[in-house]
Design a protein around this motif. Sequence first.
Motif, PDB file in Angstrom:
ATOM      1  N   PHE B 184       0.819  -1.224   0.000  1.00  0.00           N
ATOM      2  CA  PHE B 184       0.000   0.000   0.000  1.00  0.00           C
ATOM      3  C   PHE B 184       0.850   1.271   0.000  1.00  0.00           C
ATOM      4  CE2 PHE B 184      -3.325  -2.611   2.491  1.00  0.00           C
ATOM      5  CZ  PHE B 184      -3.597  -3.324   1.341  1.00  0.00           C
ATOM      6  N   PHE B 185       2.111   1.074   0.320  1.00  0.00           N
ATOM      7  CA  PHE B 185       3.025   2.202   0.437  1.00  0.00           C
ATOM      8  C   PHE B 185       3.008   3.114  -0.800  1.00  0.00           C
ATOM      9  CE2 PHE B 185       7.497   3.688  -0.178  1.00  0.00           C
ATOM     10  CZ  PHE B 185       7.529   4.591   0.872  1.00  0.00           C
ATOM     11  N   PHE B 186       2.984   2.505  -1.995  1.00  0.00           N
ATOM     12  CA  PHE B 186       3.120   3.289  -3.225  1.00  0.00           C
ATOM     13  C   PHE B 186       1.946   4.231  -3.469  1.00  0.00           C
ATOM     14  CE2 PHE B 186       5.105  -0.894  -3.843  1.00  0.00           C
ATOM     15  CZ  PHE B 186       6.428  -0.481  -3.879  1.00  0.00           C
ATOM     16  N   GLY B 187       0.752   3.749  -3.110  1.00  0.00           N
ATOM     17  CA  GLY B 187      -0.428   4.561  -3.382  1.00  0.00           C
ATOM     18  C   GLY B 187      -0.903   5.353  -2.187  1.00  0.00           C
ATOM     19  N   ASN B 188      -0.559   4.903  -0.985  1.00  0.00           N
ATOM     20  CA  ASN B 188      -1.091   5.556   0.204  1.00  0.00           C
ATOM     21  C   ASN B 188      -0.046   6.110   1.153  1.00  0.00           C
ATOM     22  OD1 ASN B 188      -3.871   5.014  -0.296  1.00  0.00           O
ATOM     23  ND2 ASN B 188      -3.372   2.860   0.073  1.00  0.00           N
ATOM     24  N   GLY B 189       1.216   5.762   0.907  1.00  0.00           N
ATOM     25  CA  GLY B 189       2.259   6.155   1.847  1.00  0.00           C
ATOM     26  C   GLY B 189       2.606   7.630   1.782  1.00  0.00           C
ATOM     27  N   PHE B 190       3.265   8.083   2.834  1.00  0.00           N
ATOM     28  CA  PHE B 190       3.723   9.470   2.873  1.00  0.00           C
ATOM     29  C   PHE B 190       5.187   9.514   3.268  1.00  0.00           C
ATOM     30  CE2 PHE B 190      -0.786   9.991   3.094  1.00  0.00           C
ATOM     31  CZ  PHE B 190      -1.038  11.217   2.519  1.00  0.00           C
ATOM     32  N   ILE B 191       5.942  10.379   2.661  1.00  0.00           N
ATOM     33  CA  ILE B 191       7.300  10.638   3.138  1.00  0.00           C
ATOM     34  C   ILE B 191       7.397  12.133   3.414  1.00  0.00           C
ATOM     35  CG2 ILE B 191       9.760  10.608   2.576  1.00  0.00           C
ATOM     36  CD1 ILE B 191       9.181   8.299   0.644  1.00  0.00           C
ATOM     37  N   LEU B 192       7.759  12.487   4.603  1.00  0.00           N
ATOM     38  CA  LEU B 192       7.832  13.900   5.005  1.00  0.00           C
ATOM     39  C   LEU B 192       6.510  14.610   4.742  1.00  0.00           C
ATOM     40  CD1 LEU B 192      11.349  14.799   3.583  1.00  0.00           C
ATOM     41  CD2 LEU B 192      10.760  14.149   5.932  1.00  0.00           C
ATOM     42  N   GLY B 193       5.418  13.891   4.966  1.00  0.00           N
ATOM     43  CA  GLY B 193       4.103  14.520   4.820  1.00  0.00           C
ATOM     44  C   GLY B 193       3.621  14.620   3.393  1.00  0.00           C
ATOM     45  N   ILE B 194       4.437  14.196   2.450  1.00  0.00           N
ATOM     46  CA  ILE B 194       4.039  14.294   1.049  1.00  0.00           C
ATOM     47  C   ILE B 194       3.819  12.885   0.497  1.00  0.00           C
ATOM     48  CG2 ILE B 194       4.820  15.006  -1.251  1.00  0.00           C
ATOM     49  CD1 ILE B 194       6.416  17.213   0.176  1.00  0.00           C
ATOM     50  N   PRO B 195       2.749  12.706  -0.288  1.00  0.00           N
ATOM     51  CA  PRO B 195       2.429  11.368  -0.787  1.00  0.00           C
ATOM     52  C   PRO B 195       3.587  10.745  -1.563  1.00  0.00           C
ATOM     53  CG  PRO B 195       0.653  12.895  -1.299  1.00  0.00           C
ATOM     54  CD  PRO B 195       1.759  13.703  -0.713  1.00  0.00           C
ATOM     55  N   VAL B 196       3.785   9.461  -1.345  1.00  0.00           N
ATOM     56  CA  VAL B 196       4.838   8.725  -2.038  1.00  0.00           C
ATOM     57  C   VAL B 196       4.641   8.808  -3.556  1.00  0.00           C
ATOM     58  CG1 VAL B 196       5.780   6.431  -2.458  1.00  0.00           C
ATOM     59  CG2 VAL B 196       5.227   7.150  -0.134  1.00  0.00           C
ATOM     60  N   ALA B 197       3.359   8.749  -3.981  1.00  0.00           N
ATOM     61  CA  ALA B 197       3.071   8.776  -5.417  1.00  0.00           C
ATOM     62  C   ALA B 197       3.702  10.001  -6.088  1.00  0.00           C
ATOM     63  CB  ALA B 197       1.560   8.772  -5.640  1.00  0.00           C
ATOM     64  N   MET B 198       3.726  11.116  -5.321  1.00  0.00           N
ATOM     65  CA  MET B 198       4.299  12.327  -5.903  1.00  0.00           C
ATOM     66  C   MET B 198       5.795  12.182  -6.118  1.00  0.00           C
ATOM     67  SD  MET B 198       2.010  15.250  -4.051  1.00  0.00           S
ATOM     68  CE  MET B 198       2.784  16.688  -4.724  1.00  0.00           C
ATOM     69  N   TYR B 199       6.462  11.451  -5.211  1.00  0.00           N
ATOM     70  CA  TYR B 199       7.893  11.201  -5.418  1.00  0.00           C
ATOM     71  C   TYR B 199       8.109  10.345  -6.656  1.00  0.00           C
ATOM     72  CZ  TYR B 199       8.749  13.002  -0.729  1.00  0.00           C
ATOM     73  OH  TYR B 199       8.832  13.802   0.369  1.00  0.00           O
ATOM     74  N   ILE B 200       7.226   9.359  -6.803  1.00  0.00           N
ATOM     75  CA  ILE B 200       7.376   8.463  -7.957  1.00  0.00           C
ATOM     76  C   ILE B 200       7.196   9.258  -9.255  1.00  0.00           C
ATOM     77  CG2 ILE B 200       6.437   6.456  -9.136  1.00  0.00           C
ATOM     78  CD1 ILE B 200       5.654   5.314  -6.433  1.00  0.00           C
ATOM     79  N   VAL B 201       6.155  10.107  -9.271  1.00  0.00           N
ATOM     80  CA  VAL B 201       5.942  10.953 -10.452  1.00  0.00           C
ATOM     81  C   VAL B 201       7.184  11.781 -10.728  1.00  0.00           C
ATOM     82  CG1 VAL B 201       4.697  12.969 -11.306  1.00  0.00           C
ATOM     83  CG2 VAL B 201       3.432  11.073 -10.304  1.00  0.00           C
ATOM     84  N   ALA B 202       7.729  12.366  -9.674  1.00  0.00           N
ATOM     85  CA  ALA B 202       8.906  13.216  -9.859  1.00  0.00           C
ATOM     86  C   ALA B 202      10.058  12.411 -10.444  1.00  0.00           C
ATOM     87  CB  ALA B 202       9.311  13.847  -8.531  1.00  0.00           C
ATOM     88  N   ALA B 203      10.228  11.188  -9.946  1.00  0.00           N
ATOM     89  CA  ALA B 203      11.332  10.353 -10.429  1.00  0.00           C
ATOM     90  C   ALA B 203      11.150  10.011 -11.907  1.00  0.00           C
ATOM     91  CB  ALA B 203      11.417   9.079  -9.599  1.00  0.00           C
TER      92      ALA B 203
END
Lengths: 503, 361
Positions: B184-203
């Motif tokens: 669930f981490f990829f779709g629901n997780g947060f890193i530093l308060g920001i959704p993980v999905a956004m990091y993936i998009v950025a990558a």
Amino acid sequence: MAANNHEILRIENISKSFPGVQALQNVNFCLKKGEIHALVGENGAGKSTLIKVMTGVEKPDQGRMLYDGVEMKIKSPQHANNIGISTVYQEVNLCTNLSVAENILLGREPRQFGGKINWKAMNTRAKEIMLGLDVDIDVKAPLATFSTAIQQITAIARALEISSTKVLILDEPTSSLDVRESDLIFQCMRKLRETGVGIIFITHFINQIYEVSDRITVLRNGKLVGTYDTENLPTISLIQKMIGRSLAEYEDMEKAKQDPDKQQVLIETNNLGRSGTVQPTDLTLKTGEVVGMAGLLGSGRTGVAKLIFGVEEPDTGDIRVDNQPVDKHSPHESLLRGIALCPEDRKESGILGDLTIRENIILAMQARMGWFKYLNKKQQYEIAQKYIDMLNISTPSSDQLVKNLSGGNQQKVILARWLATHPKLLILDEPTRGIDVGTKAEIQKLVISLANEGMSCMFISSELEEVMRTSNRIVVMRDQEKVTELPGDTTEHNIMQAIAGAD
Amino acid sequence: MDTNSENKTSFFHRFRKSRLFWPLVALALILIFDAIYAPGFFKIGILDGHLYGNLIDVFNNGAPLILVAIGMTMVIATGGVDLSVGAVIAISAAMGAVLINPAFGNELISNEILTQNVSKTPLPLIVLANLGAGTACGLWNGFLVSRAKIQPMVATLILMVAGRGLAQLITNGQIMTIYYTPYFFFGNGFILGIPVAMYIVAAVLLLAWFLVRKTSIGLFVESVGINDKSTYYSGISEKNVKLLAYTFCGFCAAVAGLILSSYVHSADANNIGSNYELDAILSVVIGGTLMAGGRFSLLASVIGAVVIRTFTITMYTIGVPANALLAAKAVLVLLVILLYSEQSRRLINSLFEGKKERRDA
Ligand SMILES: Nc1ncnc2c1ncn2[C@@H]1O[C@H](COP(=O)(O)OP(=O)(O)OP(=O)(O)O)[C@@H](O)[C@H]1O
Ligand SMILES: [Mg+2]
């Protein structure tokens, strides 16, 4: 006689600018009924732009236009057509998969009751029009099956059919034709002149200007140099007026020096052929030599070029490059082997109109370097600028889109693209098509100087004079077959005979 | 003072000519609409140390669409189109769900085991299978288009239709629910308060940006889209360029599938990622890339996707029912096409130019 002097079209004080370019500046021009008026000037002088202003494609920034004595604002090409100004633009737009008849009458098909196209009437009408121009062909066949000359004439026929034409404008109609075919077009033009049509004729062929035109208007850098009676203007002063200097410096051009001891065989073809385009051909190209290819259109010269460059795969025979047999045929492989081809149809297989000049020039070079070694912007600009200067490409900057360049300058960009790869063999297929006299001589000189540095060049051209001037050896082709090889110092007469097939 | 205003004009002028201008205008229009009719739209709160709110949702929820739009941009720039991205999402999701599921291998098992928070396969392997399956689909599309010379629309239609069937085969015709929490981490997780999905998009965006601007691939892709014959004659292997574009698009769809299945905790072969192909194409069009191919901008497509997500969420916020959403979207499409048409652009440009002249006078 008085009627003959009647002005049909008059342009006064026309100016037109594009971002960074003053394409036309206070130009005056006048066309009489029943005259053939040559419009000449260097690449980018503004000829096509003047035409576009006259026909409503571009709006002038200032100036006025009189048509049949009445001031007139042309709103669109459609409008120009309706009032009797017909145009064949530099870049002909026909549908090669439609029939000749359809191309001529597209949008004006004769209809039956109920709106169905009357095919029979359409074909008959098209046949009549073509016969009127002394061309007897099957108008039901697709346009693609005919030579460029017939396609060009079809475009003219279409222009003539559009309305009761009073003004016919032809922008470089003969640039891709050979002598015989150009004569066909001239016949048409003379015929029309007799009926009182005023014809504007753009060309870079000096001899053609003298062959058909009554008057000449010269443009240079968007400005009017003057209008002259053809009979009173000797060639030398015409060229002087066009390019602002004399061509004398090129008169004593010397061919590439041949030194048999140092020259090696670069390309060797053995029975190389492809059914339908080239009969099995043996050909040898050595380093440092310029080999001319003479022949009529469709004689198989382009076919040979495509086989050597790997655009098409051969059915028979083989190629050896640097003594290595070639097994993979593709432009990419050829590029890696140091072979380059400037193709003849620049619009179809040459330019990338929506890319900039810079991107167009570095493209082949980048293709050789591969996906991951990317020339940085600075290098790109340097390379582009080098060739813009070398070939005199007239443009405000290398960031200009290539489609905004004049026809001749587009041709130079493709040449630059291949020169930038520093090829071992440069195949030039009609490289000077649509190029002005001054630059033509410069390109010939460039080819010879590159050959002197060891590059090998295959020079395909329908202009015998140019082939003879540059080539160390001349290969003559006829009916898709190599018929003979002549030494570079042969006479025009000999070549003509070989082309025509008289022994 | 004078030079200052001149600078401002030229900056504005440059901005107006930039590819991002129109997508941003479209976004601004929707946001203005929200500001008037749904002021609650802009509220951003913090819940459990995570950012939440509609604006965060646009990105978090919109991540799969943004990803697919990035891939689709490459394909459309070559003059093609990929209709199969929705199906590829389903395949990727199915792949993940099946590998997690302990029932893998047709053992007889009880409901109890099925709903356990465990996985038979290590997580990295699951992710790899997700991405691998989607990338393979892209490779297949690319092969059909570049080697078999099938028209892109037809070639990708094959997988669009067959792909969901394939996904059902993988999941054995079941809607698979996922209970394995690390996934669930990829779709629901947060890193530093920001959704993980956004990091993936950025990558992924960074990867795409690198490919497009730091290698010659971007130039070649545009070149193929403008005129593939000239490109071929220039010594570029135009087939491989197309192959790469479709493969990359498949990869992007696969990542989208991973995030989406992780977000909804399930893989429903029939419904997951449905209509994504249309939304992605629309995003690219809003981003100003021509369907005929040629010049493109990844960032503009990303904004295009954001426009669509914002629009969708806005429609929900003001209470447009889900089944009327498609009709509303149709209106959006119509507006975009009108806004982008040659005529209206000329009109708008002349408005700007007219204003400038008056100021100059
Ligand atoms: N749409 C355009 N945008 C920008 N510049 C243009 C555009 N059209 C033409 N030009 C520029 O205007 C100048 C005149 O071009 P034009 O096509 O009239 O030349 P030409 O005399 O017909 O040359 P050629 O013999 O090569 O055909 C050139 O410098 C060209 O780059
Ligand atoms: Mg021209």
